[in-house]
Design a protein around this motif. Sequence first.
Motif, PDB file in Angstrom:
ATOM      1  N   VAL A  44       0.844  -1.187   0.000  1.00 28.80           N
ATOM      2  CA  VAL A  44       0.000   0.000   0.000  1.00 28.80           C
ATOM      3  C   VAL A  44       0.879   1.237   0.000  1.00 28.80           C
ATOM      4  CG1 VAL A  44      -0.206   0.019   2.518  1.00 28.80           C
ATOM      5  CG2 VAL A  44      -1.986   1.083   1.122  1.00 28.80           C
ATOM      6  N   GLN A  45       0.386   2.289  -0.595  1.00 31.14           N
ATOM      7  CA  GLN A  45       1.144   3.537  -0.626  1.00 31.14           C
ATOM      8  C   GLN A  45       1.030   4.263   0.712  1.00 31.14           C
ATOM      9  OE1 GLN A  45      -0.245   5.820  -3.992  1.00 31.14           O
ATOM     10  NE2 GLN A  45       1.124   4.732  -5.388  1.00 31.14           N
ATOM     11  N   PRO A  46       1.998   5.074   1.033  1.00 29.76           N
ATOM     12  CA  PRO A  46       1.884   5.886   2.259  1.00 29.76           C
ATOM     13  C   PRO A  46       0.581   6.688   2.249  1.00 29.76           C
ATOM     14  CG  PRO A  46       4.098   6.029   1.386  1.00 29.76           C
ATOM     15  CD  PRO A  46       3.292   5.274   0.364  1.00 29.76           C
ATOM     16  N   GLY A  47      -0.060   6.701   3.402  1.00 30.88           N
ATOM     17  CA  GLY A  47      -1.347   7.369   3.520  1.00 30.88           C
ATOM     18  C   GLY A  47      -2.529   6.462   3.243  1.00 30.88           C
ATOM     19  N   GLY A  48      -2.256   5.269   2.763  1.00 34.44           N
ATOM     20  CA  GLY A  48      -3.325   4.334   2.437  1.00 34.44           C
ATOM     21  C   GLY A  48      -3.834   3.570   3.640  1.00 34.44           C
ATOM     22  N   SER A  49      -4.747   2.646   3.370  1.00 29.93           N
ATOM     23  CA  SER A  49      -5.405   1.877   4.428  1.00 29.93           C
ATOM     24  C   SER A  49      -5.405   0.393   4.098  1.00 29.93           C
ATOM     25  CB  SER A  49      -6.858   2.340   4.594  1.00 29.93           C
ATOM     26  OG  SER A  49      -6.927   3.697   4.979  1.00 29.93           O
TER      27      SER A  49
ATOM     28  N   ALA B 279       5.739  -7.660   9.356  1.00 31.03           N
ATOM     29  CA  ALA B 279       4.842  -8.813   9.380  1.00 31.03           C
ATOM     30  C   ALA B 279       3.946  -8.650  10.602  1.00 31.03           C
ATOM     31  CB  ALA B 279       5.634 -10.099   9.458  1.00 31.03           C
ATOM     32  N   TYR B 280       2.653  -8.820  10.398  1.00 27.84           N
ATOM     33  CA  TYR B 280       1.677  -8.627  11.469  1.00 27.84           C
ATOM     34  C   TYR B 280       1.119  -9.974  11.903  1.00 27.84           C
ATOM     35  CZ  TYR B 280       1.792  -3.583  10.922  1.00 27.84           C
ATOM     36  OH  TYR B 280       2.189  -2.275  10.898  1.00 27.84           O
TER      37      TYR B 280
ATOM     38  N   THR C 194       0.907 -11.917   8.380  1.00 31.43           N
ATOM     39  CA  THR C 194       0.579 -11.326   7.082  1.00 31.43           C
ATOM     40  C   THR C 194       1.467 -10.096   6.899  1.00 31.43           C
ATOM     41  OG1 THR C 194      -1.235 -10.563   5.664  1.00 31.43           O
ATOM     42  CG2 THR C 194      -1.364  -9.935   8.005  1.00 31.43           C
ATOM     43  N   GLN C 195       2.077 -10.004   5.728  1.00 24.22           N
ATOM     44  CA  GLN C 195       3.050  -8.946   5.473  1.00 24.22           C
ATOM     45  C   GLN C 195       2.351  -7.667   5.023  1.00 24.22           C
ATOM     46  OE1 GLN C 195       6.422  -8.909   5.943  1.00 24.22           O
ATOM     47  NE2 GLN C 195       6.467  -6.763   5.263  1.00 24.22           N
ATOM     48  N   VAL C 196       2.720  -6.575   5.651  1.00 22.72           N
ATOM     49  CA  VAL C 196       2.254  -5.252   5.252  1.00 22.72           C
ATOM     50  C   VAL C 196       3.476  -4.454   4.808  1.00 22.72           C
ATOM     51  CG1 VAL C 196       1.242  -3.092   6.030  1.00 22.72           C
ATOM     52  CG2 VAL C 196       0.276  -5.276   6.803  1.00 22.72           C
ATOM     53  N   THR C 197       3.407  -3.956   3.587  1.00 21.87           N
ATOM     54  CA  THR C 197       4.500  -3.146   3.045  1.00 21.87           C
ATOM     55  C   THR C 197       3.939  -1.800   2.626  1.00 21.87           C
ATOM     56  OG1 THR C 197       5.661  -5.123   2.259  1.00 21.87           O
ATOM     57  CG2 THR C 197       6.334  -3.003   1.333  1.00 21.87           C
TER      58      THR C 197
END
Length: 114
Positions: free
Chosen positions: A12-17, A92-93, A108-111
């Motif tokens: 996700v881009q910065p500022g995204g959800s 990783a969450y 689950t990976q969040v990038t």
Amino acid sequence: QVQLMESGGGLVQPGGSLTLSCAASGSIFSRSTMGWYRQVPRKERELVADITVGGSTNYADSVKGRFAISRDNTKTTLYLQMNMLKPEDTAAYYCNTIFGNQNWGQGTQVTVSS
């Protein structure tokens, strides 16, 4: 032991959800304070949010005001709504009880990157 399965991560881009989900099997979920943790390579896993059975929540200062933890006890599912994401949220969450005493799931990976 409860089995935990996290999902919902991605790029996700910065500022995204993003919204993460954690499906839990077993009866422990419904009587336990649950938490979302995150981990980056070479660092210890950190607790970012937790929620009691009754719905009271706590957040790490780094995510306060941007993340929201919730749970559905009938579905034995834990959620993490993440807004205004920052590159430093990349990790990783994982979900687990507040004591981290159940077997850890795959995470689950969040990038967060442009």
